[in-house]
Design a protein around this motif. Structure first.
Motif, mmCIF file in Angstrom:
data_model
loop_
_atom_site.group_PDB
_atom_site.id
_atom_site.type_symbol
_atom_site.label_atom_id
_atom_site.label_comp_id
_atom_site.label_asym_id
_atom_site.label_seq_id
_atom_site.Cartn_x
_atom_site.Cartn_y
_atom_site.Cartn_z
ATOM 1 N N VAL A 26 1.209 -1.163 -0.295
ATOM 2 C CA VAL A 26 0.469 0.268 0.178
ATOM 3 C C VAL A 26 0.530 1.279 0.054
ATOM 4 O O VAL A 26 1.283 1.387 0.606
ATOM 5 N N TYR A 27 0.568 2.154 -1.118
ATOM 6 C CA TYR A 27 1.455 2.983 -1.054
ATOM 7 C C TYR A 27 0.201 4.531 -0.818
ATOM 8 O O TYR A 27 -0.472 4.430 -1.732
ATOM 9 N N THR A 28 0.860 5.251 0.177
ATOM 10 C CA THR A 28 -0.077 6.425 0.683
ATOM 11 C C THR A 28 0.547 7.793 0.439
ATOM 12 O O THR A 28 1.859 8.192 1.133
ATOM 13 N N CYS A 29 0.180 8.607 -0.830
ATOM 14 C CA CYS A 29 1.081 10.341 -0.943
ATOM 15 C C CYS A 29 0.913 10.942 0.107
ATOM 16 O O CYS A 29 0.086 11.068 1.065
ATOM 17 N N GLY A 30 1.909 10.935 0.911
ATOM 18 C CA GLY A 30 1.998 11.817 2.180
ATOM 19 C C GLY A 30 1.983 13.741 2.077
ATOM 20 O O GLY A 30 1.757 13.801 0.983
ATOM 21 N N GLU A 220 9.021 11.275 -7.949
ATOM 22 C CA GLU A 220 9.085 10.665 -6.548
ATOM 23 C C GLU A 220 8.068 9.564 -5.768
ATOM 24 O O GLU A 220 8.774 8.409 -5.838
ATOM 25 N N CYS A 221 7.120 9.774 -6.443
ATOM 26 C CA CYS A 221 6.199 8.420 -6.033
ATOM 27 C C CYS A 221 6.283 7.788 -7.055
ATOM 28 O O CYS A 221 6.263 6.255 -6.515
ATOM 29 N N SER A 222 6.198 7.959 -8.484
ATOM 30 C CA SER A 222 7.140 6.513 -9.252
ATOM 31 C C SER A 222 8.424 5.935 -8.513
ATOM 32 O O SER A 222 8.020 4.843 -9.035
ATOM 33 N N VAL A 245 -4.631 14.970 -11.342
ATOM 34 C CA VAL A 245 -3.015 15.046 -11.644
ATOM 35 C C VAL A 245 -1.858 14.668 -11.168
ATOM 36 O O VAL A 245 -1.499 13.801 -12.201
ATOM 37 N N HIS A 246 -2.154 14.207 -10.128
ATOM 38 C CA HIS A 246 -1.001 14.033 -9.302
ATOM 39 C C HIS A 246 -1.263 11.995 -10.202
ATOM 40 O O HIS A 246 -0.138 12.124 -10.642
ATOM 41 N N HIS A 247 -2.063 11.730 -9.789
ATOM 42 C CA HIS A 247 -1.968 10.287 -9.787
ATOM 43 C C HIS A 247 -1.710 10.109 -11.457
ATOM 44 O O HIS A 247 -1.501 8.952 -12.011
ATOM 45 N N ASN A 249 -0.332 11.333 -13.539
ATOM 46 C CA ASN A 249 1.193 11.490 -13.800
ATOM 47 C C ASN A 249 1.446 10.323 -13.334
ATOM 48 O O ASN A 249 2.702 10.259 -14.352
ATOM 49 N N GLU A 250 1.621 10.095 -12.163
ATOM 50 C CA GLU A 250 1.924 8.873 -11.588
ATOM 51 C C GLU A 250 1.753 7.951 -12.569
ATOM 52 O O GLU A 250 3.345 7.389 -12.959
ATOM 53 N N ILE A 251 0.833 8.015 -13.051
ATOM 54 C CA ILE A 251 0.362 6.475 -13.523
ATOM 55 C C ILE A 251 1.527 6.568 -15.063
ATOM 56 O O ILE A 251 1.716 5.140 -15.484
HETATM 57 ZN ZN ZN Z 1 2.193 11.034 -4.214
#
Ligand code: ZN
Ligand code: AMP
Length: 458
Positions: A26-30, A220-222, A245-247, A249-251
């Motif tokens: 599980v990854y949660t954006c901090g 950073e998240c990827s 936006v953020h997720h 772009n992570e994908i």
């Molecule tokens: Zn993130």
């Protein structure tokens, strides 16, 4: 019992089946640590904590990773404006590094207050510069990048299903856009690496194959999720604002590099609203947990308040709402305390509770089952054992709580007894004078039908 979770990617409830038998990733954006977290942010972390506890309740072994964004999150999500950390540094006169350290600790203290389980891995963006640079090189090598005078950008037109998570209408967005794209080729393109401005020395900057600068916010998240959980893991979460936006772009980054869509489930907590306005850190005025504590609330009352709404509905903050959560929590705690020693767990109520949490974390219903149990005619020992099982998910510390017993100093007790004597002898002014002396010492006397009760003045 089957666990169903709502997957934003599929826009439907899906049965949760872990990718590997041994561990659920599980990854949660901090947080972006340029300021305190506001209670809206904390709503998202409470939701994620309930998710983790529900997974563990279902006997999955969870590996939970949370990042700390301490560089690269610009004031505008469109890759423009100042870095939030550098801006925070100007505001406070401290270095960006000091600010990051300070607010990371403040955030971790908030989580503790809310009984949120600590992630197994904390990872800071600034500690993973090599991983991020390597990730960008991978994206570049696959042909998804272009360079402008201010950075290296991701070319979103190269990815067939870019924006699927947010169901973005790319053509509509482009047509309606009135903003100047600068050297960006498309509206949705985003920075992977930004160059330090030539006329300015940034506090946080690194060398890279493209020039001195800093990473874009999304990379950073990827990079860190791949490092700690692999390039395709079970669940990725954040607040609803991350969907478009953020997720998204992570994908895009992870698809470009590895060809996977990063996580099997995408889950998003809806916003806490304040007077129907979105609460945001950048809007200046916001409520943080300490304000609630300073007003005499137990932070767990705020946790309870959050569980009174489903995570996929907006929740309006009000002091009245918090008051009633505080009262309910107080009632529950007192009951659980009075039930004494736990006995045998009731299977029937446990099954009802499990059905609710496994129905996409339906906490309002799970709380209703909890009250049904409390009001039931089961023996107290059974109620106690059962509610302690529920509390693994509720996280209200129901097993440890004890009513506060006040220690009243001897001299106050004797003043109170003198006052009683004065009253029984109808020496009213003496009695009043004694009452004043007791008040000066910080205590008050409440005359109850069972006789006077001494308590400290708030
Ligand atoms: Zn993130
Ligand atoms: P930030 O520190 O701004 O990166 O945000 C931290 C987390 O809080 C992210 O997951 C956001 O989506 C979430 N968030 C921001 N505002 C709110 C809000 N008003 N209610 C719930 N979650 C929020």
């Amino acid at each position: 019992m089957t666990l169903y979770l709502y997957d934003t990617y599929a826009r439907q409830l899906r049965e949760f089946i872990p990718l590997s038998a041994s561990e659920v990733g599980v990854y949660t954006c901090g947080p972006t640590v340029y300021d305190y977290a506001h209670i809206g942010n904390l709503r998202t972390y409470v939701f994620e904590d309930v998710l983790r506890r529900t997974l563990e309740f279902n006997n999955f072994s969870v590996k939970h990773v949370m990042n700390i964004t301490d560089v690269g999150h610009l004031v505008s999500d469109a890759d423009e404006g100042e870095d939030k950390m550098e801006k925070g540094s100007r505001r406070t006169g401290k270095t960006a590094w000091e600010i990051a350290e300070f607010f990371t600790h403040a955030f971790q203290a908030d989580l503790k207050h809310l009984n949120i389980l600590e992630p197994h891995i904390w990872c800071r963006a600034t500690d993973h510069m090599n991983e991020q640079i390597e990730f960008i090189r991978c994206i570049e090598a696959k042909g998804y990048t272009y360079q402008t005078s201010d950075g290296l950008y991701f070319d979103t037109t190269k990815l067939g299903d870019y924006g699927y998570l947010g169901r973005l209408d790319i053509e509509g967005l482009q047509a309606g856009a009135r903003i100047d794209l600068g050297e960006k080729r498309s509206l949705t393109d985003f920075a992977l690496w930004k160059f330090s401005p030539s006329n300015q020395k940034r506090q946080m900057e690194w060398k890279s194959p493209w020039g001195v600068g800093f990473p874009g916010w999304h990379i950073e998240c990827s990079a860190m999720s791949a490092k700690y959980l692999g390039n395709y893991f079970d669940i990725h979460c954040g607040g609803e604002d991350h969907i478009t936006v953020h997720h998204t772009n992570e994908i895009a980054q992870t698809e470009a590099c590895f060809g996977t869509r990063l996580a099997n489930f995408w889950m998003h907590g809806y916003f806490l609203q304040f007077d129907d306005e979105r609460m945001s850190k950048s809007s200046g005025e916001f409520l943080r947990l300490q304000v609630l504590i300073d007003r005499g609330y137990d932070p767990l009352a705020y946790r309870f308040f959050n569980m009174s709404a489903h995570y996929r509905t907006k929740l309006n903050y009000s002091w009245d709402g918090l008051d009633s959560a505080a009262k309910s929590l107080d009632r529950l705690r007192n009951l659980v305390f009075e039930w004494g020693v736990p006995g045998i767990v009731d299977e029937e109520y446990t099954a009802q509770f499990t059905a609710q949490i496994n129905d996409d974390l339906n906490m309002p219903r799970a709380l209703a089952v909890t009250w049904d149990l409390a009001r039931s005619s089961l023996p107290n020992a059974t109620k106690k054992a059962t509610i302690l099982i529920f509390d693994r998910v509720l996280g209200l510390g129901l097993g440890e709580w004890q009513p506060k017993t006040e220690i009243i100093p001897e001299d106050i007790i004797s003043l109170a007894s003198e006052r009683q004597t004065a009253r029984s002898e109808k020496r009213w002014s003496d009695a009043d004078a004694l009452r004043d002396r007791i008040a000066e010492a910080g205590f008050e006397i409440e005359d109850t039908p069972k006789g006077p009760r001494i308590k400290s003045r708030k």
